[in-house]
Design a protein around this motif. Structure first.
Motif, PDB file in Angstrom:
ATOM      1  N   LEU A   1       0.835  -1.201   0.000  1.00 37.20           N
ATOM      2  CA  LEU A   1       0.000   0.000   0.000  1.00 37.20           C
ATOM      3  C   LEU A   1       0.872   1.253   0.000  1.00 37.20           C
ATOM      4  CD1 LEU A   1      -2.787   1.310   0.168  1.00 37.20           C
ATOM      5  CD2 LEU A   1      -2.641   1.128   2.672  1.00 37.20           C
ATOM      6  N   ALA A   2       1.913   1.243   0.825  1.00 36.07           N
ATOM      7  CA  ALA A   2       2.841   2.378   0.843  1.00 36.07           C
ATOM      8  C   ALA A   2       3.563   2.504  -0.485  1.00 36.07           C
ATOM      9  CB  ALA A   2       3.842   2.204   1.986  1.00 36.07           C
ATOM     10  N   SER A   3       3.847   1.355  -1.112  1.00 34.96           N
ATOM     11  CA  SER A   3       4.509   1.364  -2.414  1.00 34.96           C
ATOM     12  C   SER A   3       3.591   1.875  -3.515  1.00 34.96           C
ATOM     13  CB  SER A   3       5.002  -0.048  -2.766  1.00 34.96           C
ATOM     14  OG  SER A   3       5.951  -0.496  -1.837  1.00 34.96           O
ATOM     15  N   VAL A   4       2.276   1.753  -3.312  1.00 38.61           N
ATOM     16  CA  VAL A   4       1.309   2.327  -4.249  1.00 38.61           C
ATOM     17  C   VAL A   4       1.299   3.846  -4.113  1.00 38.61           C
ATOM     18  CG1 VAL A   4      -1.135   2.566  -4.780  1.00 38.61           C
ATOM     19  CG2 VAL A   4      -0.209   0.320  -4.292  1.00 38.61           C
ATOM     20  N   LEU A   5       1.107   4.297  -2.878  1.00 34.55           N
ATOM     21  CA  LEU A   5       0.920   5.728  -2.646  1.00 34.55           C
ATOM     22  C   LEU A   5       2.211   6.514  -2.800  1.00 34.55           C
ATOM     23  CD1 LEU A   5      -1.506   5.568   0.416  1.00 34.55           C
ATOM     24  CD2 LEU A   5      -2.063   6.013  -1.975  1.00 34.55           C
ATOM     25  N   GLY A   6       3.341   5.924  -2.394  1.00 35.06           N
ATOM     26  CA  GLY A   6       4.616   6.629  -2.500  1.00 35.06           C
ATOM     27  C   GLY A   6       4.925   7.103  -3.916  1.00 35.06           C
ATOM     28  N   PRO A   7       4.968   6.183  -4.903  1.00 31.92           N
ATOM     29  CA  PRO A   7       5.221   6.601  -6.278  1.00 31.92           C
ATOM     30  C   PRO A   7       4.142   7.524  -6.843  1.00 31.92           C
ATOM     31  CG  PRO A   7       5.626   4.272  -6.027  1.00 31.92           C
ATOM     32  CD  PRO A   7       4.969   4.717  -4.764  1.00 31.92           C
ATOM     33  N   ALA A   8       2.867   7.231  -6.530  1.00 31.12           N
ATOM     34  CA  ALA A   8       1.777   8.052  -7.053  1.00 31.12           C
ATOM     35  C   ALA A   8       1.870   9.477  -6.527  1.00 31.12           C
ATOM     36  CB  ALA A   8       0.426   7.436  -6.684  1.00 31.12           C
ATOM     37  N   ILE A   9       2.059   9.611  -5.209  1.00 33.95           N
ATOM     38  CA  ILE A   9       2.204  10.944  -4.617  1.00 33.95           C
ATOM     39  C   ILE A   9       3.460  11.621  -5.131  1.00 33.95           C
ATOM     40  CG2 ILE A   9       2.534  12.200  -2.452  1.00 33.95           C
ATOM     41  CD1 ILE A   9      -0.292  11.174  -2.868  1.00 33.95           C
ATOM     42  N   ALA A  10       4.518  10.841  -5.345  1.00 36.82           N
ATOM     43  CA  ALA A  10       5.759  11.426  -5.874  1.00 36.82           C
ATOM     44  C   ALA A  10       5.525  12.054  -7.241  1.00 36.82           C
ATOM     45  CB  ALA A  10       6.850  10.355  -5.957  1.00 36.82           C
ATOM     46  N   GLY A  11       4.818  11.307  -8.111  1.00 43.82           N
ATOM     47  CA  GLY A  11       4.565  11.848  -9.447  1.00 43.82           C
ATOM     48  C   GLY A  11       3.774  13.141  -9.414  1.00 43.82           C
ATOM     49  N   PHE A  12       2.732  13.180  -8.585  1.00 48.53           N
ATOM     50  CA  PHE A  12       1.912  14.392  -8.486  1.00 48.53           C
ATOM     51  C   PHE A  12       2.640  15.520  -7.756  1.00 48.53           C
ATOM     52  CE2 PHE A  12      -1.486  11.249  -9.237  1.00 48.53           C
ATOM     53  CZ  PHE A  12      -2.124  11.873 -10.295  1.00 48.53           C
ATOM     54  N   SER A  13       3.405  15.173  -6.711  1.00 50.05           N
ATOM     55  CA  SER A  13       4.084  16.219  -5.948  1.00 50.05           C
ATOM     56  C   SER A  13       5.196  16.874  -6.761  1.00 50.05           C
ATOM     57  CB  SER A  13       4.646  15.663  -4.636  1.00 50.05           C
ATOM     58  OG  SER A  13       5.699  14.755  -4.872  1.00 50.05           O
ATOM     59  N   ILE A  14       5.846  16.094  -7.622  1.00 47.88           N
ATOM     60  CA  ILE A  14       6.854  16.691  -8.506  1.00 47.88           C
ATOM     61  C   ILE A  14       6.189  17.742  -9.389  1.00 47.88           C
ATOM     62  CG2 ILE A  14       8.376  16.250 -10.482  1.00 47.88           C
ATOM     63  CD1 ILE A  14       8.931  13.478  -9.236  1.00 47.88           C
ATOM     64  N   SER A  15       4.978  17.410  -9.883  1.00 50.28           N
ATOM     65  CA  SER A  15       4.256  18.338 -10.747  1.00 50.28           C
ATOM     66  C   SER A  15       3.732  19.552  -9.982  1.00 50.28           C
ATOM     67  CB  SER A  15       3.084  17.605 -11.415  1.00 50.28           C
ATOM     68  OG  SER A  15       2.295  18.471 -12.191  1.00 50.28           O
TER      69      SER A  15
END
Length: 418
Positions: A157-171
Protein backbone atom coordinates in the motif's frame (compact mmCIF):
# COMPACT_ATOMS: atom_id res chain seq x y z
CA UNK A 1 -8.33 -18.75 10.56
CA UNK A 2 -9.32 -15.22 11.57
CA UNK A 3 -8.15 -12.94 8.69
CA UNK A 4 -7.72 -10.05 11.17
CA UNK A 5 -5.87 -12.04 13.85
CA UNK A 6 -2.68 -9.97 13.75
CA UNK A 7 -4.61 -6.69 13.81
CA UNK A 8 -6.01 -7.53 17.23
CA UNK A 9 -2.60 -6.75 18.76
CA UNK A 10 -2.09 -3.03 19.49
CA UNK A 11 1.69 -3.15 19.07
CA UNK A 12 1.34 -4.76 15.66
CA UNK A 13 -0.96 -1.93 14.52
CA UNK A 14 1.64 0.61 15.66
CA UNK A 15 4.28 -1.40 13.82
CA UNK A 16 2.18 -1.21 10.64
CA UNK A 17 2.03 2.59 10.92
CA UNK A 18 5.82 2.70 11.25
CA UNK A 19 6.25 0.33 8.30
CA UNK A 20 3.83 2.30 6.15
CA UNK A 21 5.49 5.66 6.88
CA UNK A 22 8.99 4.30 6.21
CA UNK A 23 8.13 2.45 3.00
CA UNK A 24 6.09 5.42 1.76
CA UNK A 25 9.01 7.77 2.38
CA UNK A 26 11.58 5.39 0.89
CA UNK A 27 9.60 4.56 -2.25
CA UNK A 28 8.66 8.20 -2.81
CA UNK A 29 12.26 9.28 -2.34
CA UNK A 30 13.55 6.77 -4.89
CA UNK A 31 11.03 7.98 -7.48
CA UNK A 32 11.85 11.65 -6.92
CA UNK A 33 15.57 10.89 -7.22
CA UNK A 34 15.01 8.94 -10.45
CA UNK A 35 13.03 11.82 -11.93
CA UNK A 36 15.56 14.45 -10.92
CA UNK A 37 18.60 12.50 -12.14
CA UNK A 38 17.10 11.63 -15.51
CA UNK A 39 15.88 15.22 -15.95
CA UNK A 40 19.45 16.40 -15.34
CA UNK A 41 21.23 13.86 -17.55
CA UNK A 42 18.75 12.38 -20.07
CA UNK A 43 20.97 9.30 -19.85
CA UNK A 44 19.38 5.88 -19.11
CA UNK A 45 22.64 4.68 -17.59
CA UNK A 46 22.30 7.31 -14.85
CA UNK A 47 19.16 5.49 -13.66
CA UNK A 48 21.18 2.29 -13.42
CA UNK A 49 23.87 4.06 -11.42
CA UNK A 50 21.27 5.06 -8.81
CA UNK A 51 20.49 1.38 -8.27
CA UNK A 52 24.18 0.46 -8.24
CA UNK A 53 24.99 3.10 -5.62
CA UNK A 54 22.39 1.61 -3.29
CA UNK A 55 23.05 -2.06 -3.94
CA UNK A 56 26.82 -1.99 -3.35
CA UNK A 57 26.60 -1.06 0.36
CA UNK A 58 23.35 -2.98 0.85
CA UNK A 59 24.93 -6.23 -0.37
CA UNK A 60 28.35 -5.53 1.11
CA UNK A 61 26.96 -4.97 4.60
CA UNK A 62 24.01 -7.39 4.51
CA UNK A 63 25.55 -10.42 6.22
CA UNK A 64 27.24 -8.33 8.89
CA UNK A 65 23.95 -6.48 9.43
CA UNK A 66 22.15 -9.80 9.93
CA UNK A 67 24.68 -10.78 12.59
CA UNK A 68 24.24 -7.43 14.37
CA UNK A 69 20.43 -7.71 14.28
CA UNK A 70 20.53 -11.18 15.88
CA UNK A 71 22.81 -9.85 18.63
CA UNK A 72 21.05 -6.56 19.44
CA UNK A 73 17.69 -5.32 20.72
CA UNK A 74 15.48 -4.80 17.66
CA UNK A 75 13.38 -1.75 18.55
CA UNK A 76 16.34 0.49 19.41
CA UNK A 77 18.23 -0.72 16.34
CA UNK A 78 15.30 0.24 14.10
CA UNK A 79 15.19 3.68 15.76
CA UNK A 80 18.83 4.22 14.78
CA UNK A 81 18.07 3.12 11.21
CA UNK A 82 15.19 5.58 10.87
CA UNK A 83 17.32 8.41 12.28
CA UNK A 84 19.93 7.59 9.64
CA UNK A 85 17.30 7.63 6.89
CA UNK A 86 15.98 10.98 8.17
CA UNK A 87 19.44 12.54 7.96
CA UNK A 88 19.81 11.28 4.37
CA UNK A 89 16.38 12.67 3.44
CA UNK A 90 17.33 16.02 4.89
CA UNK A 91 20.51 15.95 2.82
CA UNK A 92 18.58 15.25 -0.37
CA UNK A 93 16.21 18.09 0.47
CA UNK A 94 19.16 20.49 0.70
CA UNK A 95 20.86 19.13 -2.45
CA UNK A 96 17.65 19.47 -4.49
CA UNK A 97 17.38 23.21 -3.86
CA UNK A 98 16.82 24.77 -7.33
CA UNK A 99 19.20 27.60 -6.53
CA UNK A 100 22.08 25.10 -6.46
CA UNK A 101 21.69 24.31 -10.16
CA UNK A 102 22.61 27.89 -11.00
CA UNK A 103 25.64 28.02 -8.71
CA UNK A 104 27.04 24.46 -8.66
CA UNK A 105 28.09 22.32 -11.66
CA UNK A 106 25.64 19.56 -12.58
CA UNK A 107 28.21 16.80 -11.97
CA UNK A 108 28.70 17.89 -8.37
CA UNK A 109 24.95 17.76 -7.72
CA UNK A 110 24.82 14.25 -9.25
CA UNK A 111 27.77 13.07 -7.15
CA UNK A 112 26.11 14.40 -4.01
CA UNK A 113 22.88 12.54 -4.87
CA UNK A 114 24.79 9.33 -5.59
CA UNK A 115 26.69 9.66 -2.30
CA UNK A 116 23.49 10.07 -0.29
CA UNK A 117 21.93 7.11 -2.09
CA UNK A 118 25.05 5.11 -1.16
CA UNK A 119 24.55 6.01 2.51
CA UNK A 120 20.90 4.97 2.14
CA UNK A 121 22.10 1.55 0.99
CA UNK A 122 24.06 1.18 4.23
CA UNK A 123 20.96 2.00 6.26
CA UNK A 124 18.80 -0.35 4.20
CA UNK A 125 21.14 -3.25 4.93
CA UNK A 126 20.03 -3.04 8.57
CA UNK A 127 16.37 -2.06 8.14
CA UNK A 128 15.18 -5.20 6.36
CA UNK A 129 16.54 -7.78 8.87
CA UNK A 130 15.47 -5.59 11.82
CA UNK A 131 11.86 -5.27 10.62
CA UNK A 132 11.65 -9.00 9.81
CA UNK A 133 12.94 -9.92 13.28
CA UNK A 134 10.74 -7.40 15.10
CA UNK A 135 7.50 -8.84 13.69
CA UNK A 136 8.24 -12.18 15.36
CA UNK A 137 8.59 -10.44 18.72
CA UNK A 138 5.28 -8.57 18.46
CA UNK A 139 2.84 -11.38 17.57
CA UNK A 140 2.65 -15.05 18.68
CA UNK A 141 3.92 -17.79 16.37
CA UNK A 142 0.49 -19.14 15.53
CA UNK A 143 -0.37 -16.00 13.56
CA UNK A 144 3.00 -15.45 11.82
CA UNK A 145 1.51 -16.14 8.33
CA UNK A 146 -1.33 -13.67 8.94
CA UNK A 147 1.08 -11.05 10.32
CA UNK A 148 3.40 -11.55 7.35
CA UNK A 149 0.49 -10.99 4.95
CA UNK A 150 -0.63 -7.78 6.68
CA UNK A 151 2.94 -6.51 6.87
CA UNK A 152 3.47 -7.21 3.17
CA UNK A 153 0.11 -5.61 2.34
CA UNK A 154 1.09 -2.48 4.25
CA UNK A 155 4.40 -2.45 2.39
CA UNK A 156 2.56 -2.67 -0.92
CA UNK A 157 0.00 0.00 0.00
CA UNK A 158 2.84 2.38 0.84
CA UNK A 159 4.51 1.36 -2.41
CA UNK A 160 1.31 2.33 -4.25
CA UNK A 161 0.92 5.73 -2.65
CA UNK A 162 4.62 6.63 -2.50
CA UNK A 163 5.22 6.60 -6.28
CA UNK A 164 1.78 8.05 -7.05
CA UNK A 165 2.20 10.94 -4.62
CA UNK A 166 5.76 11.43 -5.87
CA UNK A 167 4.57 11.85 -9.45
CA UNK A 168 1.91 14.39 -8.49
CA UNK A 169 4.08 16.22 -5.95
CA UNK A 170 6.85 16.69 -8.51
CA UNK A 171 4.26 18.34 -10.75
CA UNK A 172 2.61 20.41 -7.98
CA UNK A 173 5.39 21.44 -5.58
CA UNK A 174 8.59 20.40 -7.36
CA UNK A 175 11.42 18.03 -6.45
CA UNK A 176 12.77 20.19 -3.60
CA UNK A 177 9.57 20.32 -1.51
CA UNK A 178 8.76 16.70 -2.37
CA UNK A 179 11.98 15.84 -0.53
CA UNK A 180 10.71 17.85 2.45
CA UNK A 181 7.53 15.75 2.52
CA UNK A 182 9.65 12.59 2.55
CA UNK A 183 11.62 13.90 5.52
CA UNK A 184 8.36 14.57 7.39
CA UNK A 185 7.16 10.98 6.93
CA UNK A 186 10.45 9.64 8.28
CA UNK A 187 9.87 11.68 11.44
CA UNK A 188 6.33 10.26 11.74
CA UNK A 189 7.76 6.74 11.60
CA UNK A 190 10.27 7.62 14.32
CA UNK A 191 7.64 9.07 16.66
CA UNK A 192 5.36 6.03 16.40
CA UNK A 193 8.23 3.59 16.88
CA UNK A 194 8.85 5.01 20.36
CA UNK A 195 5.36 3.69 21.29
CA UNK A 196 6.64 0.11 20.96
CA UNK A 197 8.58 -1.06 24.05
CA UNK A 198 11.97 -2.73 23.85
CA UNK A 199 11.96 -6.47 23.10
CA UNK A 200 13.99 -9.38 24.52
CA UNK A 201 16.96 -10.79 22.62
CA UNK A 202 16.18 -14.46 21.87
CA UNK A 203 19.60 -15.45 20.53
CA UNK A 204 21.30 -17.86 23.00
CA UNK A 205 24.70 -17.18 21.38
CA UNK A 206 25.19 -13.55 22.35
CA UNK A 207 28.80 -12.62 21.71
CA UNK A 208 29.30 -15.34 19.10
CA UNK A 209 32.23 -14.57 16.73
CA UNK A 210 31.09 -12.80 13.58
CA UNK A 211 32.60 -15.31 11.14
CA UNK A 212 30.99 -18.30 12.86
CA UNK A 213 27.65 -16.48 13.04
CA UNK A 214 27.73 -15.70 9.31
CA UNK A 215 28.70 -19.27 8.43
CA UNK A 216 25.77 -20.63 10.44
CA UNK A 217 23.36 -18.28 8.70
CA UNK A 218 24.57 -19.12 5.21
CA UNK A 219 24.63 -22.83 5.99
CA UNK A 220 21.02 -22.72 7.13
CA UNK A 221 19.78 -20.82 4.06
CA UNK A 222 21.62 -22.96 1.52
CA UNK A 223 20.57 -26.12 3.37
CA UNK A 224 16.86 -25.29 3.18
CA UNK A 225 15.53 -26.22 -0.28
CA UNK A 226 12.32 -24.24 0.26
CA UNK A 227 14.05 -21.01 1.31
CA UNK A 228 16.92 -21.26 -1.17
CA UNK A 229 14.60 -22.14 -4.08
CA UNK A 230 12.19 -19.28 -3.40
CA UNK A 231 14.98 -16.72 -3.00
CA UNK A 232 16.82 -17.83 -6.14
CA UNK A 233 13.71 -17.80 -8.32
CA UNK A 234 12.67 -14.35 -7.15
CA UNK A 235 16.18 -12.96 -7.43
CA UNK A 236 16.65 -13.88 -11.09
CA UNK A 237 13.11 -12.82 -12.02
CA UNK A 238 13.49 -9.41 -10.38
CA UNK A 239 17.02 -8.99 -11.70
CA UNK A 240 15.97 -9.37 -15.34
CA UNK A 241 12.43 -8.04 -14.96
CA UNK A 242 13.42 -4.65 -13.56
CA UNK A 243 11.51 -2.65 -16.15
CA UNK A 244 10.30 -0.16 -13.54
CA UNK A 245 13.79 1.35 -13.44
CA UNK A 246 13.23 2.58 -17.00
CA UNK A 247 9.83 4.14 -16.34
CA UNK A 248 11.16 7.73 -16.48
CA UNK A 249 12.25 7.00 -20.06
CA UNK A 250 8.88 5.46 -20.96
CA UNK A 251 6.99 8.35 -19.36
CA UNK A 252 9.06 11.13 -20.93
CA UNK A 253 10.21 9.72 -24.30
CA UNK A 254 7.95 6.81 -25.34
CA UNK A 255 4.47 7.31 -23.85
CA UNK A 256 4.83 11.12 -23.44
CA UNK A 257 2.71 11.33 -20.26
CA UNK A 258 4.83 13.60 -18.03
CA UNK A 259 5.41 13.36 -14.29
CA UNK A 260 1.78 12.60 -13.41
CA UNK A 261 1.65 9.72 -15.90
CA UNK A 262 4.99 8.57 -14.50
CA UNK A 263 3.46 8.42 -11.02
CA UNK A 264 0.55 6.32 -12.31
CA UNK A 265 2.90 3.94 -14.14
CA UNK A 266 5.12 3.60 -11.08
CA UNK A 267 2.16 2.95 -8.77
CA UNK A 268 0.38 0.44 -11.04
CA UNK A 269 2.42 -2.66 -9.99
CA UNK A 270 1.95 -1.88 -6.31
CA UNK A 271 -1.82 -1.43 -6.76
CA UNK A 272 -2.03 -4.90 -8.28
CA UNK A 273 0.13 -6.41 -5.54
CA UNK A 274 -1.90 -4.72 -2.80
CA UNK A 275 -5.17 -6.18 -4.09
CA UNK A 276 -3.58 -9.62 -4.26
CA UNK A 277 -2.32 -9.35 -0.70
CA UNK A 278 -5.62 -8.14 0.70
CA UNK A 279 -7.33 -11.05 -1.03
CA UNK A 280 -4.81 -13.49 0.42
CA UNK A 281 -5.92 -12.66 3.98
CA UNK A 282 -9.13 -14.53 3.15
CA UNK A 283 -7.76 -16.96 0.55
CA UNK A 284 -4.36 -18.23 1.81
CA UNK A 285 -1.73 -19.30 -0.71
CA UNK A 286 0.15 -21.92 1.32
CA UNK A 287 -1.41 -24.95 -0.44
CA UNK A 288 0.64 -26.03 -3.50
CA UNK A 289 2.90 -23.04 -2.83
CA UNK A 290 5.65 -24.20 -5.20
CA UNK A 291 3.41 -24.42 -8.26
CA UNK A 292 1.71 -21.12 -7.44
CA UNK A 293 5.07 -19.38 -7.11
CA UNK A 294 6.27 -20.72 -10.47
CA UNK A 295 3.07 -19.66 -12.25
CA UNK A 296 3.23 -16.23 -10.59
CA UNK A 297 6.75 -15.55 -11.83
CA UNK A 298 5.81 -16.86 -15.29
CA UNK A 299 2.91 -14.39 -15.38
CA UNK A 300 5.26 -11.63 -14.26
CA UNK A 301 7.53 -12.31 -17.23
CA UNK A 302 4.61 -12.17 -19.69
CA UNK A 303 3.47 -8.83 -18.25
CA UNK A 304 6.96 -7.36 -18.61
CA UNK A 305 7.04 -8.43 -22.27
CA UNK A 306 3.68 -6.75 -22.94
CA UNK A 307 4.78 -3.57 -21.18
CA UNK A 308 8.06 -3.50 -23.10
CA UNK A 309 6.44 -3.45 -26.54
CA UNK A 310 3.42 -1.29 -25.64
CA UNK A 311 3.16 2.24 -26.97
CA UNK A 312 -0.31 2.82 -25.46
CA UNK A 313 -0.49 4.35 -21.99
CA UNK A 314 -3.57 2.39 -20.87
CA UNK A 315 -2.08 -0.95 -22.04
CA UNK A 316 1.18 -0.17 -20.26
CA UNK A 317 -0.70 0.60 -17.03
CA UNK A 318 -2.69 -2.67 -17.28
CA UNK A 319 0.47 -4.69 -17.93
CA UNK A 320 2.21 -3.14 -14.92
CA UNK A 321 -0.90 -3.62 -12.76
CA UNK A 322 -1.04 -7.33 -13.61
CA UNK A 323 2.70 -7.70 -13.08
CA UNK A 324 2.19 -6.38 -9.56
CA UNK A 325 -0.76 -8.71 -8.94
CA UNK A 326 1.23 -11.84 -9.76
CA UNK A 327 4.32 -10.47 -8.01
CA UNK A 328 2.16 -10.09 -4.89
CA UNK A 329 1.55 -13.85 -4.97
CA UNK A 330 5.29 -14.42 -5.19
CA UNK A 331 6.02 -12.07 -2.29
CA UNK A 332 3.40 -13.60 0.03
CA UNK A 333 4.62 -17.14 -0.58
CA UNK A 334 8.25 -16.14 -0.08
CA UNK A 335 7.51 -14.26 3.16
CA UNK A 336 5.41 -17.18 4.44
CA UNK A 337 8.27 -19.60 3.72
CA UNK A 338 10.73 -17.37 5.56
CA UNK A 339 8.48 -16.85 8.61
CA UNK A 340 7.60 -20.54 8.93
CA UNK A 341 11.02 -22.07 8.22
CA UNK A 342 13.32 -19.66 10.12
CA UNK A 343 14.24 -20.18 13.83
CA UNK A 344 13.89 -17.09 16.05
CA UNK A 345 17.62 -16.87 16.78
CA UNK A 346 18.52 -16.71 13.06
CA UNK A 347 15.91 -14.29 11.73
CA UNK A 348 18.34 -11.42 11.26
CA UNK A 349 20.84 -13.48 9.29
CA UNK A 350 18.20 -15.19 7.13
CA UNK A 351 16.55 -11.83 6.40
CA UNK A 352 19.93 -10.39 5.44
CA UNK A 353 20.48 -13.20 2.93
CA UNK A 354 16.96 -12.53 1.65
CA UNK A 355 17.89 -8.87 1.16
CA UNK A 356 20.91 -9.94 -0.89
CA UNK A 357 18.93 -12.35 -3.05
CA UNK A 358 15.72 -10.38 -3.53
CA UNK A 359 15.84 -6.87 -2.08
CA UNK A 360 19.16 -5.93 -3.63
CA UNK A 361 18.27 -7.58 -6.92
CA UNK A 362 15.84 -4.68 -7.42
CA UNK A 363 18.79 -2.29 -7.55
CA UNK A 364 20.95 -4.71 -9.54
CA UNK A 365 17.96 -5.08 -11.85
CA UNK A 366 17.84 -1.30 -12.17
CA UNK A 367 21.52 -1.25 -13.12
CA UNK A 368 21.07 -4.15 -15.55
CA UNK A 369 18.09 -2.43 -17.15
CA UNK A 370 19.91 0.89 -17.40
CA UNK A 371 23.00 -0.71 -18.92
CA UNK A 372 20.94 -2.87 -21.30
CA UNK A 373 18.94 0.19 -22.38
CA UNK A 374 22.19 2.04 -23.05
CA UNK A 375 23.57 -0.84 -25.17
CA UNK A 376 20.42 -2.28 -26.80
CA UNK A 377 17.84 0.48 -26.56
CA UNK A 378 15.03 0.84 -24.05
CA UNK A 379 12.39 -1.45 -25.60
CA UNK A 380 14.80 -4.32 -26.49
CA UNK A 381 16.20 -4.16 -22.94
CA UNK A 382 12.77 -4.65 -21.36
CA UNK A 383 11.85 -7.44 -23.80
CA UNK A 384 15.16 -9.17 -23.05
CA UNK A 385 14.41 -9.01 -19.34
CA UNK A 386 10.97 -10.54 -19.78
CA UNK A 387 12.39 -13.40 -21.87
CA UNK A 388 15.07 -14.12 -19.25
CA UNK A 389 12.38 -14.26 -16.55
CA UNK A 390 10.40 -16.86 -18.53
CA UNK A 391 13.58 -18.87 -19.14
CA UNK A 392 14.32 -18.85 -15.40
CA UNK A 393 10.87 -20.18 -14.52
CA UNK A 394 11.06 -22.95 -17.10
CA UNK A 395 14.50 -24.02 -15.93
CA UNK A 396 13.48 -24.06 -12.25
CA UNK A 397 10.36 -26.11 -12.97
CA UNK A 398 12.39 -28.70 -14.87
CA UNK A 399 15.42 -29.10 -12.61
CA UNK A 400 13.70 -28.81 -9.21
CA UNK A 401 10.70 -31.15 -8.88
CA UNK A 402 10.99 -30.91 -5.06
CA UNK A 403 10.36 -27.17 -5.16
CA UNK A 404 7.57 -27.64 -7.70
CA UNK A 405 5.79 -29.93 -5.21
CA UNK A 406 6.33 -27.61 -2.21
CA UNK A 407 3.24 -27.36 0.03
CA UNK A 408 3.15 -25.28 3.24
CA UNK A 409 -0.20 -26.47 4.59
CA UNK A 410 1.31 -28.74 7.25
CA UNK A 411 3.74 -26.04 8.40
CA UNK A 412 0.88 -23.57 8.84
CA UNK A 413 -1.18 -26.11 10.79
CA UNK A 414 1.77 -26.90 13.07
CA UNK A 415 2.28 -23.19 13.83
CA UNK A 416 -1.38 -22.70 14.68
CA UNK A 417 -1.22 -25.56 17.20
CA UNK A 418 1.66 -23.95 19.14
Amino acid sequence: MDPYAALRYKEFNIFLVVRFAMVFAWSMQFIVIEWQVYSLTKDPLSLGIIGLMEVIPAVGMALFAGHVVDQKEKRNLLIKCIIGFSIISLGLFLVSDPSLEASIPQNQILYAIYFLVFLGGLVRAFIGPTVFSLIALIVPKKIYPNAATWSSSTWQLASVLGPAIAGFSISWIGVHWSMCLIFAFSLIALLFLFKIPQKPILNPKIGEPVIQSLKDGLRFVFGSKAIFGALTLDMVAVLFGGAVALLPIYAQDILHVGSEGFGILRAAPAVGASLTMLGSTRFPLHKNAGKKLLWAVFGFGICILVFGISELFWLSVIALFLSGAVDGVSMIIRQTILQLKTPDNMRGRVASVNSIFVGSSNELGAFESGLAAKLLGTVPAVVFGGCMTLLTVGTTALVSPTFRKLDLSKDVEDQQKE
